[in-house]
Design a protein around this motif. Structure first.
Motif, PDB file in Angstrom:
ATOM      1  N   GLN A  21       0.833  -1.180   0.094  1.00  0.00           N
ATOM      2  CA  GLN A  21       0.014   0.194  -0.041  1.00  0.00           C
ATOM      3  C   GLN A  21       0.773   1.184  -0.135  1.00  0.00           C
ATOM      4  N   ASP A  22       0.663   2.200  -1.017  1.00  0.00           N
ATOM      5  CA  ASP A  22       1.734   3.098  -1.509  1.00  0.00           C
ATOM      6  C   ASP A  22       3.154   2.613  -1.355  1.00  0.00           C
ATOM      7  N   ASN A  23       4.261   2.846  -0.706  1.00  0.00           N
ATOM      8  CA  ASN A  23       5.420   2.284  -0.572  1.00  0.00           C
ATOM      9  C   ASN A  23       5.725   1.431   0.625  1.00  0.00           C
ATOM     10  N   ILE A  24       4.732   0.985   1.199  1.00  0.00           N
ATOM     11  CA  ILE A  24       4.676   0.279   2.553  1.00  0.00           C
ATOM     12  C   ILE A  24       4.310  -1.130   2.341  1.00  0.00           C
ATOM     13  N   VAL A  25       5.200  -2.275   2.815  1.00  0.00           N
ATOM     14  CA  VAL A  25       4.692  -3.670   2.620  1.00  0.00           C
ATOM     15  C   VAL A  25       4.337  -4.030   4.113  1.00  0.00           C
ATOM     16  N   SER A  26       3.263  -4.547   4.330  1.00  0.00           N
ATOM     17  CA  SER A  26       2.723  -5.303   5.551  1.00  0.00           C
ATOM     18  C   SER A  26       3.321  -6.609   5.597  1.00  0.00           C
ATOM     19  N   LEU A  27       4.257  -6.786   6.699  1.00  0.00           N
ATOM     20  CA  LEU A  27       4.533  -8.222   6.963  1.00  0.00           C
ATOM     21  C   LEU A  27       3.448  -9.070   7.158  1.00  0.00           C
ATOM     22  N   LYS A  28       2.568  -8.634   7.951  1.00  0.00           N
ATOM     23  CA  LYS A  28       1.494  -9.715   8.264  1.00  0.00           C
ATOM     24  C   LYS A  28       0.643  -9.982   7.296  1.00  0.00           C
ATOM     25  N   ASP A  72       4.260  -5.576  11.464  1.00  0.00           N
ATOM     26  CA  ASP A  72       2.930  -5.583  12.284  1.00  0.00           C
ATOM     27  C   ASP A  72       2.726  -7.186  12.381  1.00  0.00           C
ATOM     28  N   LEU A  73       3.669  -8.024  12.745  1.00  0.00           N
ATOM     29  CA  LEU A  73       3.173  -9.217  13.135  1.00  0.00           C
ATOM     30  C   LEU A  73       2.620  -9.277  14.482  1.00  0.00           C
TER      31      LEU A  73
END
Length: 75
Positions: A21-28, A72-73
């Protein structure tokens, strides 16, 4: 674990692409997408917990593409 890491490069990259999302990857979200794509590896993934080689590989691939990784795990 070796079986999991050898078989998931394209799965990991696809999950990263979907989790951006945008330039952020959610690890979770990325790990959840990998779990959804590989239900046959559920037990192996469950044994790993959240501090593991799969998460490290996700972070390396995501950061190599210039994206920020959101750890964000843990709730």
């Amino acid at each position: 674990m070796d079986h999991l890491l050898k078989s998931t490069d394209t799965i990991i990259q696809t999950a990263i692409d979907k989790a951006i999302q945008d330039n952020i990857v959610s690890l979770k979200k990325t790990v959840a997408l990998i779990r959804a794509k590989r239900p046959d590896l559920k037990e192996e993934l469950d044994e790993l917990g959240t501090d593991n080689e799969l998460c490290e590989k996700v972070v390396k691939l995501a950061s190599a593409s210039g994206k920020v990784v959101l750890f964000d795990l843990h709730e």
